[in-house]
Design a protein around this motif. Structure first.
Motif, short mmCIF file in Angstrom:
data_model
loop_
_atom_site.label_atom_id
_atom_site.label_comp_id
_atom_site.label_asym_id
_atom_site.label_seq_id
_atom_site.Cartn_x
_atom_site.Cartn_y
_atom_site.Cartn_z
N GLY A 47 4.28 -15.20 -3.49
CA GLY A 47 5.69 -14.91 -3.76
C GLY A 47 5.92 -13.58 -4.45
N LEU A 48 4.86 -12.93 -4.88
CA LEU A 48 4.98 -11.65 -5.58
C LEU A 48 4.55 -10.47 -4.71
CD1 LEU A 48 3.39 -12.75 -8.98
CD2 LEU A 48 5.82 -12.61 -8.43
N LEU A 49 4.23 -10.72 -3.44
CA LEU A 49 3.67 -9.67 -2.60
C LEU A 49 4.67 -8.56 -2.31
CD1 LEU A 49 1.70 -11.64 0.15
CD2 LEU A 49 0.78 -10.49 -1.87
N PRO A 50 4.20 -7.33 -2.23
CA PRO A 50 5.07 -6.23 -1.78
C PRO A 50 5.42 -6.39 -0.30
CG PRO A 50 3.05 -5.43 -2.83
CD PRO A 50 2.86 -6.88 -2.58
N ASP A 51 6.31 -5.54 0.19
CA ASP A 51 6.71 -5.59 1.59
C ASP A 51 5.51 -5.41 2.51
OD1 ASP A 51 9.31 -5.88 0.80
OD2 ASP A 51 9.82 -3.74 1.02
N ARG A 52 5.47 -6.23 3.54
CA ARG A 52 4.48 -6.15 4.63
C ARG A 52 3.05 -6.43 4.18
NH1 ARG A 52 6.72 -1.50 4.57
NH2 ARG A 52 4.73 -0.37 4.60
N ALA A 53 2.85 -6.71 2.90
CA ALA A 53 1.50 -7.08 2.45
C ALA A 53 1.19 -8.50 2.91
CB ALA A 53 1.40 -6.97 0.94
N ARG A 54 -0.07 -8.76 3.20
CA ARG A 54 -0.50 -10.07 3.68
C ARG A 54 -1.60 -10.59 2.76
NH1 ARG A 54 -2.13 -8.21 9.53
NH2 ARG A 54 -2.58 -6.32 8.33
N LEU A 55 -1.47 -11.84 2.35
CA LEU A 55 -2.38 -12.43 1.39
C LEU A 55 -3.40 -13.33 2.08
CD1 LEU A 55 -3.06 -12.87 -1.66
CD2 LEU A 55 -1.60 -14.90 -1.55
N VAL A 56 -4.64 -13.21 1.65
CA VAL A 56 -5.70 -14.14 2.06
C VAL A 56 -6.37 -14.64 0.78
CG1 VAL A 56 -7.82 -14.49 3.37
CG2 VAL A 56 -6.07 -12.92 4.22
N LYS A 57 -6.44 -15.95 0.63
CA LYS A 57 -7.12 -16.56 -0.52
C LYS A 57 -8.58 -16.75 -0.12
CE LYS A 57 -6.96 -18.64 -4.59
NZ LYS A 57 -6.49 -17.99 -5.82
N ALA A 58 -9.50 -16.05 -0.80
CA ALA A 58 -10.91 -16.09 -0.38
C ALA A 58 -11.81 -15.62 -1.51
CB ALA A 58 -11.13 -15.21 0.85
N PHE A 59 -13.09 -15.97 -1.38
CA PHE A 59 -14.17 -15.55 -2.27
C PHE A 59 -14.09 -16.18 -3.66
CE2 PHE A 59 -13.89 -11.87 0.68
CZ PHE A 59 -15.13 -12.04 1.28
N ASP B 181 -7.78 -0.50 3.44
CA ASP B 181 -6.87 -1.38 4.17
C ASP B 181 -6.87 -2.79 3.57
OD1 ASP B 181 -6.31 0.51 6.45
OD2 ASP B 181 -8.47 0.30 6.69
N VAL B 182 -8.02 -3.18 3.02
CA VAL B 182 -8.19 -4.50 2.43
C VAL B 182 -8.48 -4.33 0.94
CG1 VAL B 182 -9.49 -6.66 2.49
CG2 VAL B 182 -9.13 -5.36 4.60
N ILE B 183 -7.70 -4.97 0.10
CA ILE B 183 -7.85 -4.85 -1.35
C ILE B 183 -8.26 -6.21 -1.91
CG2 ILE B 183 -6.78 -4.12 -3.50
CD1 ILE B 183 -6.72 -1.94 -1.37
N VAL B 184 -9.47 -6.30 -2.44
CA VAL B 184 -9.93 -7.53 -3.09
C VAL B 184 -9.65 -7.40 -4.58
CG1 VAL B 184 -11.87 -9.07 -3.52
CG2 VAL B 184 -11.75 -7.80 -1.36
N LEU B 185 -8.78 -8.27 -5.09
CA LEU B 185 -8.40 -8.21 -6.50
C LEU B 185 -9.28 -9.17 -7.30
CD1 LEU B 185 -4.51 -8.02 -6.19
CD2 LEU B 185 -6.16 -6.16 -6.47
N ALA B 186 -10.47 -8.70 -7.65
CA ALA B 186 -11.43 -9.52 -8.38
C ALA B 186 -11.17 -9.43 -9.87
CB ALA B 186 -12.86 -9.08 -8.04
N GLN C 78 0.44 -8.95 -12.93
CA GLN C 78 0.89 -7.66 -13.45
C GLN C 78 0.48 -6.53 -12.52
OE1 GLN C 78 2.94 -7.03 -16.07
NE2 GLN C 78 2.89 -4.96 -15.19
N PHE C 79 -0.70 -6.64 -11.92
CA PHE C 79 -1.20 -5.61 -11.01
C PHE C 79 -0.25 -5.44 -9.82
CE2 PHE C 79 -3.76 -3.85 -7.62
CZ PHE C 79 -4.65 -3.01 -8.26
N LEU C 80 0.25 -6.55 -9.29
CA LEU C 80 1.14 -6.48 -8.13
C LEU C 80 2.46 -5.80 -8.49
CD1 LEU C 80 0.57 -10.00 -6.54
CD2 LEU C 80 -0.33 -7.81 -5.76
N VAL C 81 2.88 -5.94 -9.72
CA VAL C 81 4.10 -5.26 -10.16
C VAL C 81 3.84 -3.77 -10.34
CG1 VAL C 81 5.79 -5.07 -12.02
CG2 VAL C 81 5.03 -7.33 -11.24
N THR C 82 2.74 -3.43 -11.01
CA THR C 82 2.43 -2.03 -11.32
C THR C 82 2.21 -1.21 -10.05
OG1 THR C 82 1.41 -2.72 -13.39
CG2 THR C 82 0.86 -0.52 -12.57
N HIS C 83 1.53 -1.79 -9.07
CA HIS C 83 1.15 -1.03 -7.87
C HIS C 83 1.89 -1.50 -6.63
CE1 HIS C 83 -2.20 0.76 -10.09
NE2 HIS C 83 -2.46 -0.44 -10.58
N ARG C 84 3.06 -2.04 -6.85
CA ARG C 84 3.79 -2.68 -5.76
C ARG C 84 4.00 -1.75 -4.56
NH1 ARG C 84 6.52 -7.19 -5.20
NH2 ARG C 84 8.19 -7.32 -3.65
#
Length: 646
Positions: free
Chosen positions: A118-130, A60-65, A73-79
């Motif tokens: 600004g690149l998020l897929p539909d209904r995705a929610r961003l949290v800036k953390a870690f 449910d939560v994806i940390v893009l480390a 590019q990841f957000l485009v590939t796995h949008r």
């Protein structure tokens, strides 16, 4: 909610370690399956290796480390697969400059958080953390004592922010929201809240950054704000206090004296209240409630007093969420009551070092019901009453104390619960208590009402419960420690004592993975058992010693299948046969040392120090269920007659 960390470099690997250390189960993925398998193997059973695509699907939560450019590019590939997910971005928009330094790879006035949002897929929610700390500090700063270091985060979506705030807490830090994603530049490299702060004058072209004191505690940050923020007001009189509360420009109120005769006071969202020293106090008028919290409030370093049966600290249930409520270093007379109901749809609670001297919660008639009884709430109550299982309150609770020896609080002591198996939940990383003394004041012989010194109620999920001080109950039907919820590990280091009839030292109806009782369990009232498993599961339980003193007071009673039980210094009972409350029904029981009831079983029971009974005709062992392996050293002794020493 499940969490996946994608990318296992300096930040990802350290974050994974911190989360697993905190008891979180995670999914890890990397460039290659072998790398993920190696990291998962090192982390142990709480980590699962996965391919990137499978990790996205499961979590449910994806940390893009991963690096900032790679995230885009990841957000485009796995949008498509990321739609509806909570995406956590720890990236910083910098790169090596080829000269031993770093350079920002986007314009100075831009932040990676805003660009990625600004690149998020539909209904995705961003949290800036870690990403507030460097990798070394992220590892070394986790679980600092006595006060945790802060990790800042930014989020537009409050519920997504609360989910990530819980992960920050589990990882060993104290989360603090700086605002929405438009504030994320402050927590990226070069920002005023990042460990590597503002770009140094004269070195900007070479890309060097100034390292600040990144590992700061909440208290230190509050002190900084109180000394730097012009929207702080110091008050010493009732009139000054009311004026400050009514002034929307004031964000921090510092109480510098004891203020008497205060009427019920509501803290608007975002308002903080702190005491300047040990003399700072708010004493509310007779018959009045105390501080009403709304959202994102902080109260610390104060004495707060109402009549004992009034609410000293409580919350406004008309707001749509707690946000982040922080209570710290408080001495209280009156009830602390935090309820999620009506409009409240989520939030996070931190309560640390709360000492409730005197309080009476018996007059609050909303009570959870189950197993044939109702539970009187606690003088400290955190209760999610929402019928919606999607409403989650997260919490971190330490240093909670109530009552004094010989002067107990009335009602339950510490009460944490949700709305049963199908309703709203409380998810707590820690529930830690000091000394707790409580008396429910229940009339002897009442069959359908109980209290608890420390009570985890259905719908509560707690990673770790730790009783550092003694927990003592004095009245009828007062359980000392009671679990109806789900607890991973429960550690008891203080003595467990029950003085009233039909009490129990520790009783389990819920799910308990591991119980460690490193102190004596001792009961004195008729029918007051030492340890009882009525229903639910207990995987492993270890006890120092169990002693009961009255008729009908069984030492250890098992009515459900359990795993392993170990007792290091024996079980001893001194009573005969008498009445005891069993799931809302008064029945006759003999004070057997170890009783396995029909339907009860154990994989292994190992007892050193023997099974000893002193009541006439009372057997040390009653076995109506199954034990795969039973080891008793020290003998089985019926000192009252009717059984010989083995």
């Amino acid at each position: 909610m499940s969490t996946a960390i994608i990318g296992l470099g300096n930040i990802g690997s350290r974050l994974a370690k911190n989360l697993v250390t905190g008891g979180e189960t995670i999914i890890v993925a990397a460039r290659t399956p072998d790398e993920a398998e190696e990291v998962a193997g090192d982390l142990g059973r709480h980590a699962e290796a996965s391919r990137v695509e499978d990790a996205i699907a499961k979590a449910d939560v994806i940390v893009l480390a991963i690096q900032f450019d790679a995230i885009r590019q990841f957000l485009v590939t796995h949008r498509e697969a990321l739609a509806g997910k909570i995406i956590v971005d720890p990236s910083n928009p910098i790169a090596p400059d080829g000269k031993g330094g770093y350079r920002k790879i986007i314009p100075d006035e831009q932040s990676s958080g805003v660009l990625i949002s600004g690149l998020l897929p539909d209904r995705a929610r961003l949290v800036k953390a870690f990403g507030t700390l460097g990798a070394e500090s992220l590892e070394a700063g986790a679980n600092r004592s006595p006060e945790r270091a802060v990790l800042f985060y930014a989020a537009d979506d409050a519920q997504a922010g609360e989910v990530v705030a819980r992960l920050i807490t589990v990882s060993g830090f104290s989360p603090m929201r700086v605002g929405g994603i438009d504030q994320s530049i402050r927590i990226e490299v070069g920002g005023d809240l990042h460990e590597y702060g503002a770009w140094q004058a004269g070195q900007r072209q070479r890309g060097h950054v100034a390292r600040l004191s990144g590992l700061r505690t909440v208290h230190q940050i509050m002190e900084e704000r109180l000394t730097m923020n012009t929207e702080t007001r110091t008050v010493s009189t009732l009139a000054e206090l009311q004026t400050a509360v009514d002034d929307d420009q004031v964000l921090y109120i510092v109480v510098s004296a004891q203020i008497d005769g205060v009427a019920a006071l509501r803290l608007r969202p975002g308002l903080a209240l702190t005491g300047i020293d040990a003399h700072a106090a708010l004493r509310f008028a007779p018959g009045s409630d105390g501080l009403q919290l709304s959202a994102d409030n902080r109260v610390e370093g104060l004495r707060v007093a109402t009549d004992p049966d009034r609410r000293a600290i409580f919350n406004d249930t008309r707001v749509d969420g707690f946000g982040r409520l922080v209570l710290r270093h408080l001495s209280v007379v009156g009830v602390v009551q935090l309820l999620a109901r009506d409009s409240v749809a989520g939030g996070h609670v931190e309560a640390h070092d709360i000492d409730i001297w005197a309080a009476d919660a018996r007059g609050y008639e909303e009570r959870p019901k189950g197993y044939g009884v109702e539970v009187v709430p606690g003088v400290f109550t955190l209760w999610n009453q929402s019928e919606d299982r999607g409403v989650v309150i997260t919490a971190d609770l330490t240093g909670l104390s109530a009552g004094r020896a010989g002067a107990p609080v009335r009602g339950s002591g510490i009460f944490v619960g949700g709305a049963g198996e199908m309703g709203g939940r409380v998810v707590a990383n820690r529930l830690e208590t000091g000394a707790v003394h409580s008396d429910g004041g229940i009339a002897p012989g009442t069959p359908d009402r109980i209290t608890g010194g420390v009570f985890v109620v259905s719908g509560a999920f707690v990673a770790s419960v730790h009783n550092h001080g003694p927990v003592t109950t004095y009245g009828s039907n007062d359980m000392v420690l009671d679990n109806w919820g789900t607890v991973d590990r429960w550690i008891v280091d203080g003595k467990v004592s029950s003085h009233g009839p039909s009490g129990i030292g520790f009783v389990n109806f819920g799910s308990l993975e591991r119980l460690e009782v490193n102190a004596l369990i001792e009961t004195f009232g008729q029918g007051s058992r030492g340890f009882n498993v009525y229903t639910g599961t207990v995987r492993s339980a270890q006890f120092e010693r169990v002693v009961t003193h009255a008729d009908g007071a069984v030492g250890i009673q098992i009515s459900q299948p359990v795993g392993e039980i170990v007792v290091r210094r024996g079980i001893e009972t001194w009573g005969g046969t008498g009445d005891s409350l069993v799931k809302g029904v008064v029945v006759r029981l003999a004070a057997t040392a170890l009783s396995i009831k029909p339907g009860g079983s154990a994989r292994k029971i190992a007892i050193a120090g023997g099974l000893i009974t002193h009541g006439e005709g009372v057997n040390p062992l009653e076995l109506h269920g199954a034990i795969d392996a039973l080891e008793v050293s020290g003998g089985l002794t019926a000192a009252g007659g009717g059984f010989a020493t083995i």
